[in-house]
Design an enzyme around this catalytic site. Sequence first.
Site, short mmCIF file in Angstrom:
data_model
loop_
_atom_site.label_atom_id
_atom_site.label_comp_id
_atom_site.label_asym_id
_atom_site.label_seq_id
_atom_site.Cartn_x
_atom_site.Cartn_y
_atom_site.Cartn_z
N ASP A 151 0.87 -1.16 0.00
CA ASP A 151 0.00 0.00 0.00
C ASP A 151 0.92 1.22 0.00
O ASP A 151 1.85 1.29 0.81
CB ASP A 151 -0.85 0.05 1.28
CG ASP A 151 -1.99 -0.95 1.27
OD1 ASP A 151 -2.02 -1.83 0.38
OD2 ASP A 151 -2.83 -0.88 2.19
N HIS A 187 4.82 -7.44 -0.12
CA HIS A 187 4.38 -8.68 -0.72
C HIS A 187 5.04 -8.90 -2.08
O HIS A 187 5.55 -7.97 -2.71
CB HIS A 187 2.86 -8.68 -0.86
CG HIS A 187 2.15 -8.50 0.46
ND1 HIS A 187 1.56 -9.55 1.14
CD2 HIS A 187 1.97 -7.40 1.24
CE1 HIS A 187 1.05 -9.10 2.27
NE2 HIS A 187 1.28 -7.80 2.35
N SER A 230 8.68 4.04 4.76
CA SER A 230 9.81 3.97 3.86
C SER A 230 9.36 3.86 2.42
O SER A 230 8.28 4.32 2.06
CB SER A 230 10.72 2.81 4.23
OG SER A 230 11.99 2.99 3.66
#
Length: 260
Positions: free
Chosen positions: A86, A142, A226
């Site tokens: 995200d 992911h 980050s």
Amino acid sequence: MLKALLKLLVELTGNRYISKLLIAVTTSKSSRMLIPLFVKVYRINLAEIKLPLSEYQSLHHFFTRVLKPGSRPIDNHEGALVSPVDGVIRAFGSISETETYEVKDRQILLEEMLGSKEKANQYKDGKYIILYLSPQHYHRIHSPIKGHIKGNWTLGGKSYPVNRIGIKYGNRPLSTNYRTITEIESNKKNIAVVKVGALNVNSIHLTNQHEQVEPGEELAYFSFGSTVILLIENDNFQFAEDVSAWREIKYGESLGVIAN
């Protein structure tokens, strides 16, 4: 004068004592009291988190939260490359169109970021995309594609901010910060998932022990905000039409298609 001052402030955030203090505060049990404020300020969607709010033991525990199964549908179309996080799309394009393989206003040097000229040359004709995670975002990372993990390697020491000020005034934080690279080999060539640390916490934790990965399968998580940079070796990769700078994206959504 202002530029020099901002650069000094960016450098100060890399102080190891400040980092230790930040870790101590956010992992303490007393930091649980900050969670409701964090949720309110960053408008966190509580309906998609796995645990009830009362079960998080610290602010850090909440920050590294896991989502409920099914919260993020994964695009499984043939050849689709999905977002690993995200975040916000900061920049994207062809690496070959950048001067001497420099990306993002001279903030990324591929050889410096990947640790070798051989690796940099491997991706020189491919594509890149930069995804920024702010504190409000879900911070697990992911796999963007089905494939075989060729390897993980870690480079860099201190970590400085990767927000707008850090990018503008820091010393190439996207290619010099502490970072862990996961390289995935698919039948469409290689993908490098570059996970860049921030705030000198060097907080990248690998979680996947498998050699084979599926799109959307967890690889790692950040303890603090980050950036993730994807490097795509295949020069036939086509970005999705809705990919644009500063667009919000969720993990599992398509970034484009890798053609044969």
